[in-house]
Design an enzyme around this catalytic site. Structure first.
Site, short mmCIF file in Angstrom:
data_model
loop_
_atom_site.label_atom_id
_atom_site.label_comp_id
_atom_site.label_asym_id
_atom_site.label_seq_id
_atom_site.Cartn_x
_atom_site.Cartn_y
_atom_site.Cartn_z
N ASP A 299 0.09 -6.12 -0.40
CA ASP A 299 -1.05 -6.42 -1.24
C ASP A 299 -0.73 -7.59 -1.96
OD1 ASP A 299 -2.51 -4.20 -0.74
OD2 ASP A 299 -1.71 -2.94 -1.93
N CYS B 194 0.79 -1.10 0.15
CA CYS B 194 0.06 0.02 0.22
C CYS B 194 0.97 1.33 0.09
CB CYS B 194 -0.90 -0.11 1.21
SG CYS B 194 -1.78 1.68 1.39
#
Length: 273
Positions: free
Chosen positions: A186, A179
């Protein structure tokens, strides 16, 4: 508003009542300028598919209802929605009375359309809706025996190709980025279809792995990969579909393609969703 004013990465208080102002918009143009993408003449079509797994409200008798939602934000929208603000927004419905699921759907779609400056579509499903899992289509390249030493920033010089024309579909479960604001990982599965000069699978896998320590939003990662492939082999057709795992009850699945008439992926999910 600058990203620093968003709630991402900050301690937050959940609202007891519905509040559309919780939605925080991020202009797409900022990240696209970095990639050399002309927002007035996009090189792709597509959507960002948001799946929401923590959706609840009260019916007219005050009884809680729970469900899941899928929302489609078009790539030509002026803004995207910051994910934590969307989570807080959805949770503001927890004590909100609605007459029907259709009313809840209408409110959410209107609010998302307002903040993105685009027509957002989507559906809300009862929690007992049967959803099937599938495996990514195409050839998986994860088992290639390669040596890796580049984990960021993304290095498009790693993309190599053969001077032969092919039409193929490949996938990988090894895509990971972080992120932009919080640094949280992620995890994604990427499916690529293209027609053009043949990508060398070993070097392309190294390229995907070079995103491992990259700090970017999911949407920007997808558009960076799309742009890098397009610049490398100038394919006649290209589609990029990334299915990210959920975080905070939401997963984001960017989908980009060159053919306007191309169809959306099926509603089936991959095992990590």
């Amino acid at each position: 508003m600058p990203l620093s004013t968003s709630l991402l990465g900050k301690k937050s208080t959940y609202k007891d009542s519905y509040d559309a102002t919780l939605l925080f918009k991020i202009p797409r143009i900022n990240n696209r300028n970095e990639l050399g993408i002309n927002s007035n003449n996009l090189p792709f079509y597509g959507v960002d598919i948001w799946n929401t797994y923590e959706l609840s409200c009260l019916n007219k008798n005050g009884k809680p209802w729970v469900g899941v939602g899928t929302f489609y934000i078009p790539t030509d929208s002026e803004n995207i929605v910051e994910s934590k603000s969307f989570k807080l927004y959805l949770n503001s419905f927890n004590n909100f009375v609605v007459e029907s699921v259709e009313e809840l759907e209408r409110i959410i779609l209107q609010d998302l359309s307002n903040v993105t400056h685009a027509k957002v579509t989507g559906r809300i499903f009862p929690i007992n809706t049967k959803i099937e899992f599938s495996i990514p289509s195409g050839k998986n390249i994860d088992d290639l025996d390669i040596v890796c030493n580049n984990y960021g920033p993304p290095d498009n010089s790693l993309i190599e190709y053969e001077d032969v024309l092919v039409e193929e579909e490949i996938n990988s479960n090894l895509l990971k980025s972080n992120c932009l604001v919080t640094g949280q990982p992620d995890w994604g599965t990427i499916v690529i279809k293209y027609k053009g000069k043949k990508l060398k699978h070993d070097s392309f896998l190294k390229y995907l792995i070079s995103f491992r320590n990259c700090n970017e939003f999911a949407e920007q990662c997808a558009e960076r990969i799309f742009t890098d492939i397009k610049n490398a082999i100038n394919p006649d057709f290209l589609s990029i579909y990334i299915v990210y795992t959920r975080r905070g009850g939401i997963d984001i699945c960017p989908y980009r393609f060159t053919n306007k008439s191309y169809t959306l992926p099926s509603d089936k999910r991959f095992i990590r969703q």
